[in-house]
Design an enzyme around this catalytic site. Sequence first.
Site, PDB file in Angstrom:
ATOM      1  N   LYS A 161      35.079  45.781  38.427  1.00  0.00           N
ATOM      2  CA  LYS A 161      36.121  45.645  39.448  1.00  0.00           C
ATOM      3  C   LYS A 161      35.500  45.465  40.831  1.00  0.00           C
ATOM      4  O   LYS A 161      36.017  44.720  41.674  1.00  0.00           O
ATOM      5  CB  LYS A 161      37.040  46.869  39.433  1.00  0.00           C
ATOM      6  CG  LYS A 161      38.158  46.844  40.500  1.00  0.00           C
ATOM      7  CD  LYS A 161      39.038  45.635  40.360  1.00  0.00           C
ATOM      8  CE  LYS A 161      40.266  45.592  41.239  1.00  0.00           C
ATOM      9  NZ  LYS A 161      40.490  46.541  42.282  1.00  0.00           N
ATOM     10  N   GLU A 168      36.526  38.055  45.268  1.00  0.00           N
ATOM     11  CA  GLU A 168      37.800  37.857  45.973  1.00  0.00           C
ATOM     12  C   GLU A 168      37.549  37.660  47.471  1.00  0.00           C
ATOM     13  O   GLU A 168      38.180  36.804  48.102  1.00  0.00           O
ATOM     14  CB  GLU A 168      38.690  39.069  45.729  1.00  0.00           C
ATOM     15  CG  GLU A 168      40.043  39.043  46.396  1.00  0.00           C
ATOM     16  CD  GLU A 168      40.782  40.350  46.146  1.00  0.00           C
ATOM     17  OE1 GLU A 168      40.962  41.119  47.104  1.00  0.00           O
ATOM     18  OE2 GLU A 168      41.156  40.599  44.985  1.00  0.00           O
TER      19      GLU A 168
END
Length: 289
Positions: A161, A168
């Site tokens: 993550k 991102e």
Amino acid sequence: MKLGMVGLGRMGGNMAKRLENDGHVVQSYSRSGGGTAGSLEELVGQLEPPRAVWLMIPAGDPTEQAVQELLGLLDEGDVIVDGGNSNFRDSKKRAGLAAERGIGYIDAGVSGGIWGLANGYCLMVGGEDDPVSLLEPAFKTLAPQNGYAHVGPPGAGHFVKMVHNGIEYGLMQAYAEGFDIMNSSEYDLDLHDIAGIWRYGSVVRSWLLELLHTALENEGSELEHIAGYVEDSGEGRWTVFEAINESVPAPVISAALFARFASREDESFAAKINAALRNQFGGHAVRSE
């Protein structure tokens, strides 16, 4: 299955609803109220062995305190799931402490934001096989089809993550720079229209682009009411730190992180240094405050 949810914010509250909509029984506790329990102790009392308690609270001290309290309340065979954005090294440490008491510990990277209730949450799960198997019915409910994976041992979920969020950062910065170039060009471009057509057939189409199109539609192409201040929640920094530790070049993610830092400065002292130097060696004019 039956489980306890700790934290009923934008993510935890919607995750609880998605679970309940699929027939799971969710007991809950939130410090701000609104849950079925008024404390972690009461929440644990509302569950039957093997108990599963899912944390959707801020990383750092809030998660650490909740984990330590739960380790004193749960029994062998019970499971703690940390679905927040904890540092993977903290997750490995907590998993070790839980294992000493026979308690399972799962670190679940969760992506989906406020749209997860309707669309599902991508789940990147780290932990030992037995506790992961116990929670798999909940994972399959929360995730869209093909959106859940047991990625590795304790810590692996939050590690994946972390890298996900670093990527991102880079994607967001690329869109930001591209639209800035178009906004500053000699052409009177309709950025909302351009974001719209790029959603279809373009090699740069993505969910982020769809969200940008929505933002331009709601806020106007100049984004007049949005301040250019961009916070970071930690994962981008940790990704860069790990890249350094591993001697892996990550110039795009690093530059995106530094761009967020720059967004918070009313005026950069570094820019003042550059202006002063240009004045000294080239006689270039400087602006006075």
